[in-house]
Design a protein around this motif. Sequence first.
Motif, short mmCIF file in Angstrom:
data_model
loop_
_atom_site.label_atom_id
_atom_site.label_comp_id
_atom_site.label_asym_id
_atom_site.label_seq_id
_atom_site.Cartn_x
_atom_site.Cartn_y
_atom_site.Cartn_z
N LEU A 1 -25.81 17.12 15.94
CA LEU A 1 -24.55 16.38 16.03
C LEU A 1 -23.56 16.87 14.99
CD1 LEU A 1 -23.37 14.15 17.79
CD2 LEU A 1 -24.01 12.50 16.02
N THR A 2 -22.38 17.26 15.45
CA THR A 2 -21.35 17.81 14.56
C THR A 2 -20.10 16.95 14.52
OG1 THR A 2 -22.10 20.09 14.85
CG2 THR A 2 -19.80 19.79 14.22
N THR A 3 -19.71 16.40 15.67
CA THR A 3 -18.56 15.49 15.72
C THR A 3 -18.97 14.23 16.45
OG1 THR A 3 -17.64 16.23 17.83
CG2 THR A 3 -17.02 17.50 15.87
N CYS A 4 -18.24 13.14 16.17
CA CYS A 4 -18.57 11.89 16.82
C CYS A 4 -17.38 10.94 16.75
CB CYS A 4 -19.79 11.25 16.16
SG CYS A 4 -20.45 9.82 17.06
N ASN A 5 -17.19 10.16 17.79
CA ASN A 5 -16.20 9.10 17.75
C ASN A 5 -16.72 7.96 16.88
OD1 ASN A 5 -13.64 8.98 19.62
ND2 ASN A 5 -15.13 10.24 20.71
N PRO A 6 -15.84 7.25 16.20
CA PRO A 6 -16.30 6.12 15.38
C PRO A 6 -16.90 5.02 16.25
CG PRO A 6 -13.89 6.17 15.51
CD PRO A 6 -14.38 7.44 16.12
N PHE A 7 -17.87 4.30 15.70
CA PHE A 7 -18.53 3.23 16.45
C PHE A 7 -17.61 2.03 16.62
CE2 PHE A 7 -22.00 5.73 14.73
CZ PHE A 7 -22.79 5.93 15.85
N GLY A 8 -16.67 1.92 15.73
CA GLY A 8 -15.69 0.84 15.83
C GLY A 8 -14.33 1.39 15.46
N GLY A 9 -13.29 0.65 15.77
CA GLY A 9 -11.97 1.10 15.37
C GLY A 9 -11.38 2.12 16.32
N ASP A 10 -10.84 3.20 15.77
CA ASP A 10 -10.05 4.17 16.53
C ASP A 10 -10.95 5.13 17.30
OD1 ASP A 10 -8.01 5.61 17.58
OD2 ASP A 10 -7.53 6.70 15.75
N ARG A 11 -11.35 4.73 18.48
CA ARG A 11 -12.14 5.59 19.35
C ARG A 11 -11.21 6.22 20.37
NH1 ARG A 11 -15.94 3.41 24.13
NH2 ARG A 11 -14.05 2.15 24.28
N ARG A 12 -11.33 7.53 20.60
CA ARG A 12 -10.47 8.22 21.55
C ARG A 12 -11.28 8.62 22.78
NH1 ARG A 12 -6.01 10.46 18.58
NH2 ARG A 12 -5.48 8.84 17.05
N HIS B 1 -16.37 5.52 31.56
CA HIS B 1 -16.31 4.63 30.39
C HIS B 1 -16.14 3.19 30.85
CE1 HIS B 1 -16.15 6.68 26.44
NE2 HIS B 1 -15.83 7.74 27.15
N ALA B 2 -15.12 2.97 31.67
CA ALA B 2 -14.78 1.61 32.09
C ALA B 2 -15.91 0.96 32.89
CB ALA B 2 -13.49 1.63 32.91
N CYS B 3 -16.51 1.72 33.84
CA CYS B 3 -17.59 1.19 34.67
C CYS B 3 -18.80 0.82 33.83
CB CYS B 3 -17.96 2.19 35.75
SG CYS B 3 -16.73 2.39 37.05
N PHE B 4 -19.18 1.72 32.91
CA PHE B 4 -20.37 1.47 32.09
C PHE B 4 -20.16 0.24 31.21
CE2 PHE B 4 -23.01 1.82 28.36
CZ PHE B 4 -24.23 2.26 28.85
N GLU B 5 -19.00 0.17 30.56
CA GLU B 5 -18.76 -0.92 29.62
C GLU B 5 -18.62 -2.26 30.32
OE1 GLU B 5 -15.59 0.32 27.05
OE2 GLU B 5 -16.73 2.04 26.31
N GLU B 6 -18.08 -2.23 31.54
CA GLU B 6 -17.97 -3.47 32.30
C GLU B 6 -19.35 -3.96 32.72
OE1 GLU B 6 -15.92 -5.17 36.42
OE2 GLU B 6 -15.59 -3.10 35.79
N ARG B 7 -20.22 -3.03 33.07
CA ARG B 7 -21.54 -3.43 33.57
C ARG B 7 -22.49 -3.84 32.45
NH1 ARG B 7 -25.36 -0.14 37.91
NH2 ARG B 7 -26.92 -1.79 38.11
N TYR B 8 -22.46 -3.08 31.33
CA TYR B 8 -23.47 -3.31 30.29
C TYR B 8 -22.91 -3.99 29.05
CZ TYR B 8 -26.38 -0.17 33.06
OH TYR B 8 -27.10 0.39 34.07
N HIS B 9 -21.61 -4.17 28.98
CA HIS B 9 -20.97 -4.78 27.81
C HIS B 9 -21.36 -4.04 26.54
CE1 HIS B 9 -19.81 -8.94 29.66
NE2 HIS B 9 -19.39 -7.91 30.36
N ALA B 10 -21.37 -2.72 26.61
CA ALA B 10 -21.68 -1.87 25.46
C ALA B 10 -20.75 -0.67 25.50
CB ALA B 10 -23.14 -1.41 25.49
N ARG B 11 -20.40 -0.15 24.34
CA ARG B 11 -19.44 0.95 24.26
C ARG B 11 -20.12 2.30 24.49
NH1 ARG B 11 -15.48 0.67 19.25
NH2 ARG B 11 -13.89 0.99 20.83
N VAL B 12 -19.35 3.22 25.06
CA VAL B 12 -19.81 4.60 25.18
C VAL B 12 -19.20 5.38 24.01
CG1 VAL B 12 -19.76 6.70 26.57
CG2 VAL B 12 -19.97 4.47 27.69
N ILE B 13 -20.05 6.02 23.24
CA ILE B 13 -19.60 6.80 22.09
C ILE B 13 -19.85 8.27 22.37
CG2 ILE B 13 -19.82 7.18 19.60
CD1 ILE B 13 -18.78 4.41 20.33
#
Length: 326
Positions: free
Chosen positions: A47-58, A24-36
Amino acid sequence: PHVDSGGRLRFAMCSGDTVSAEVHACFEERYHARVIEGYGVTEAAALTTCNPFGGDRRVGTVGRPLPNQTVRIADDHMNLAPVGDVGEIIIRGPNVMAGYLNRPEDTLAVLNEGWLHTGDLAWEDSDQFLHFVGRKRDLIVVDGLNVYPGHVETVLEGLEGILDACVIGVRDADVGEAPKAVLVVDESSAPSDEWILAQCGEHLAEYELPKAIVRVPRLPRTTAGHISRATVAKQHLEQLAVHAHDHVAEHVNETAIAVPARPRAARAGDEPLHRLVIQAEVQHRIHHARHGNRRARANGHQQRVLGIAQLLAHQALQLLQLRLEL
């Protein structure tokens, strides 16, 4: 290094497997985009479950159930598992398939009163986030206690010098099954087995610790790029067959038992022939072990060979029941 996407890349979806915090950290640092992260199966419209695109992502979870479908973590009797307990993911809703085309028996195996049994294990926290554990068929039962290979692999891969890990269950005379770790290690650091087990002991219960550690140059992977646990398990059984053959061969002169040629390794597409080779070899050894000469029975060699042949028979049956991902 940072890769400038011009602001066009907002997020990356991942649903094939869990993603570590480090990735997660490596990807987001390199591409400045979130991993969902999310979870889904083809039988339930992907697709049955998903982390939110914003807010409380676990990070490390596969998110919450999406609307218009019901997701449960159930025990073997389809009862709702308590929060924090591992169970099977079952799904019900308009997104669930009607069945497999022209495969009624397979359909009955996974559909029960509208519920789709995914065969995947997870646990749910108090906020309804699902924590994926692994496949039900990969579960290792050590003396009645459940060991989840994915959890052990996560610990192993977090150790310095371990590049890749696959954990499988192998037969054990004392506890029924035991974890076996197959590792790809960095030869420049070459961590010892003792060091690996000591480090694992800080994060795992004693029954979760690998009872055997094997090092390989690389691990087999599926066409999707995932480690093929079934192929690793098949290779383990083939090694057992070879070792048992060699052990039996040591007593050929003393027992006068004819030992057939060592089983050759199976190639892709050659599995039925490979199964027949192992079956024939097992039957051949058991027959000769049971009908050895009197001298062999008197000195105990015949009994040892019979025991080896019976062990090989048991392992061969495991191989025949294994669904290979070739």
